[in-house]
Enzyme design. Sequence first.
Site, PDB file in Angstrom:
ATOM      1  N   ARG A  48      -2.017   4.220  12.719  1.00  0.00           N
ATOM      2  CA  ARG A  48      -1.435   5.374  11.924  1.00  0.00           C
ATOM      3  C   ARG A  48      -0.428   6.122  12.856  1.00  0.00           C
ATOM      4  NH1 ARG A  48      -7.541   6.433   9.147  1.00  0.00           N
ATOM      5  NH2 ARG A  48      -7.664   4.549   7.918  1.00  0.00           N
ATOM      6  N   SER A  97      -5.018  -2.610  15.141  1.00  0.00           N
ATOM      7  CA  SER A  97      -4.372  -2.082  16.084  1.00  0.00           C
ATOM      8  C   SER A  97      -5.308  -1.567  17.359  1.00  0.00           C
ATOM      9  CB  SER A  97      -3.627  -0.750  15.594  1.00  0.00           C
ATOM     10  OG  SER A  97      -4.408   0.008  14.790  1.00  0.00           O
ATOM     11  N   LYS A 121     -11.908  -4.607   3.397  1.00  0.00           N
ATOM     12  CA  LYS A 121     -11.283  -4.069   4.301  1.00  0.00           C
ATOM     13  C   LYS A 121     -12.108  -2.802   4.557  1.00  0.00           C
ATOM     14  CE  LYS A 121      -7.195  -1.167   5.078  1.00  0.00           C
ATOM     15  NZ  LYS A 121      -5.971  -0.920   4.578  1.00  0.00           N
ATOM     16  N   GLU A 151     -16.797  -7.809  -3.244  1.00  0.00           N
ATOM     17  CA  GLU A 151     -15.329  -7.502  -3.009  1.00  0.00           C
ATOM     18  C   GLU A 151     -14.385  -8.842  -3.151  1.00  0.00           C
ATOM     19  OE1 GLU A 151     -13.654  -5.159  -3.645  1.00  0.00           O
ATOM     20  OE2 GLU A 151     -14.486  -3.164  -3.367  1.00  0.00           O
ATOM     21  N   CYS A 177       0.208   4.330   1.429  1.00  0.00           N
ATOM     22  CA  CYS A 177      -0.130   5.169   2.579  1.00  0.00           C
ATOM     23  C   CYS A 177       0.956   5.797   3.549  1.00  0.00           C
ATOM     24  CB  CYS A 177      -1.439   4.999   3.287  1.00  0.00           C
ATOM     25  SG  CYS A 177      -1.438   3.433   4.203  1.00  0.00           S
ATOM     26  N   TYR A 213      -1.197  -8.507  16.621  1.00  0.00           N
ATOM     27  CA  TYR A 213      -0.083  -7.897  17.265  1.00  0.00           C
ATOM     28  C   TYR A 213       0.073  -8.845  18.473  1.00  0.00           C
ATOM     29  CZ  TYR A 213      -0.809  -4.240  14.041  1.00  0.00           C
ATOM     30  OH  TYR A 213      -1.277  -3.434  13.035  1.00  0.00           O
ATOM     31  N   ARG A 235     -10.323   7.789   4.380  1.00  0.00           N
ATOM     32  CA  ARG A 235     -10.287   6.776   3.469  1.00  0.00           C
ATOM     33  C   ARG A 235     -11.484   6.130   2.668  1.00  0.00           C
ATOM     34  NH1 ARG A 235      -4.942   6.933   4.265  1.00  0.00           N
ATOM     35  NH2 ARG A 235      -3.944   5.903   6.162  1.00  0.00           N
ATOM     36  N   LYS A 264     -10.819  -7.484   7.338  1.00  0.00           N
ATOM     37  CA  LYS A 264      -9.982  -6.509   8.322  1.00  0.00           C
ATOM     38  C   LYS A 264     -10.931  -5.451   8.518  1.00  0.00           C
ATOM     39  CE  LYS A 264      -6.257  -3.500   8.090  1.00  0.00           C
ATOM     40  NZ  LYS A 264      -5.205  -2.728   7.418  1.00  0.00           N
ATOM     41  N   CYS A 311       0.818  -1.191  -0.007  1.00  0.00           N
ATOM     42  CA  CYS A 311       0.069   0.135  -0.064  1.00  0.00           C
ATOM     43  C   CYS A 311       0.939   1.294   0.051  1.00  0.00           C
ATOM     44  CB  CYS A 311      -1.007  -0.087   1.305  1.00  0.00           C
ATOM     45  SG  CYS A 311      -2.295   1.220   1.240  1.00  0.00           S
TER      46      CYS A 311
HETATM   47  C1  PBG Z   1      -2.479   0.337   4.919  1.00  0.00           C
HETATM   48  C2  PBG Z   1      -2.994  -0.595   6.230  1.00  0.00           C
HETATM   49  C3  PBG Z   1      -3.711  -0.031   7.241  1.00  0.00           C
HETATM   50  C4  PBG Z   1      -3.616  -1.026   8.173  1.00  0.00           C
HETATM   51  C5  PBG Z   1      -2.795  -2.239   7.733  1.00  0.00           C
HETATM   52  N1  PBG Z   1      -2.497  -1.663   6.231  1.00  0.00           N
HETATM   53  C6  PBG Z   1      -3.882   1.406   7.723  1.00  0.00           C
HETATM   54  C7  PBG Z   1      -5.157   1.854   6.967  1.00  0.00           C
HETATM   55  O1  PBG Z   1      -5.739   1.359   6.153  1.00  0.00           O
HETATM   56  O2  PBG Z   1      -5.422   3.219   7.452  1.00  0.00           O
HETATM   57  C8  PBG Z   1      -4.136  -0.866   9.413  1.00  0.00           C
HETATM   58  C9  PBG Z   1      -3.927  -1.957  10.489  1.00  0.00           C
HETATM   59  C10 PBG Z   1      -4.177  -1.845  12.021  1.00  0.00           C
HETATM   60  O3  PBG Z   1      -4.758  -0.868  12.403  1.00  0.00           O
HETATM   61  O4  PBG Z   1      -3.549  -2.667  12.774  1.00  0.00           O
HETATM   62  N2  PBG Z   1      -1.451   0.270   4.615  1.00  0.00           N
END
Ligand code: PBG
Length: 358
Positions: free
Chosen positions: A238, A307, A228, A266, A143, A346, A250, A281, A141
């Site tokens: 983030r 997270s 997602k 999807e 970002c 995690y 997003r 996710k 990705c």
């Molecule tokens: C994007 C990505 C994100 C997460 C994993 N891959 C962040 C987002 O989409 O804003 C989130 C993972 C998490 O919150 O543990 N590269």
Amino acid sequence: MIVTDSPKVNGNGIAPNMSVAASPAVLRPRRLRLNPTLRRMVRETTLTPADFILPLFVRYGRVQRAPISSMPGQFQLTVDQLAAEACEIADLGIPAVILFGIPAEKDAAGSDNYNPDGIVPQAIRAIKDAAPELIVISDMCFCEYTDHGHCGLINRPGEAHYHAHLPEGYLLNDPTRDLLARASAVHAQAGADIIAPSGMVDGMVAAIRAGLDGEGFEHVSIMSYAVKSASGFYGPFREAAESPPAFGDRSQYQMDPANRREALKEAALDVAEGADLLIVKPALPYLDILAALRERHRLPLAAYQVSGEYAMLHAAAANGWIDLRRCALESLISIKRAGADMILTYFAKDAARWVLEG
Ligand code: PBG
């Protein structure tokens, strides 16, 4: 006699869903819960270290393990820290890690992501040198790499890829897809076993497959973040990945959490495009989606306990309100029960230790 279904009988004369016992008073499911051994015998779902995939944050610099305050026990690691980390993970029986890179410099095109000496290619090489059997998944990705924090190229006046007929601030789908394919080949060249596109860009799986195959990486798998959602539960990530969007959110590419039929669409598209594995996710708030995909698809399914899910459990435990180990394991078993073959979490190292302790 209690009849809970139509009295149609099958070959042995017992109706499906029909109770054969005489009276509710003698139905005693508790018999099988009488002691730990019986409970272990009838347990339908179990966790092993092989179920877990540990996300790792990798940063530029030297000899640093920078703690992430909202994610107790998680760190941004410099590349020199990865050999020891990889060996510890492999020794615990965890089969895989997924890498997130924090580059030294961000730019409009997120170029560190497709630089062969970028942070993630360096990290992949370090891990593969130290623990070749550990599967390295590369989160694919933009970002973390773009100066605007969005997951690809953004339509902005004055930039080379600007399209006047498309809305300003729009994530440019097809040019982003091409860059994802390019970066995927770079990560594969560095030794990634699996590419995990997470940007919810239309057609990303097909583009990455073609990009990998075109460069001779037909053996590299694609684990697609198929479903997602635009989720508040990514908050701590983030901070960890230093990737909050500089404007907007997003929702123009990640899914509306309210939509289940669209989630199925999807997933079906990613399967048709050639995904080898699918990710749902976040995990716990989306168990219905996970269960629905489990019924419909034969591909291995992963769920990402994100997270915010991790941070909530830690925060409640730190207040003395819940027992961390018990609630973390209960969450993980629920995710597996709902249909996940593997869980990005995690908690991977802690959970591996906990399940090994029994
Ligand atoms: C994007 C990505 C994100 C997460 C994993 N891959 C962040 C987002 O989409 O804003 C989130 C993972 C998490 O919150 O543990 N590269």
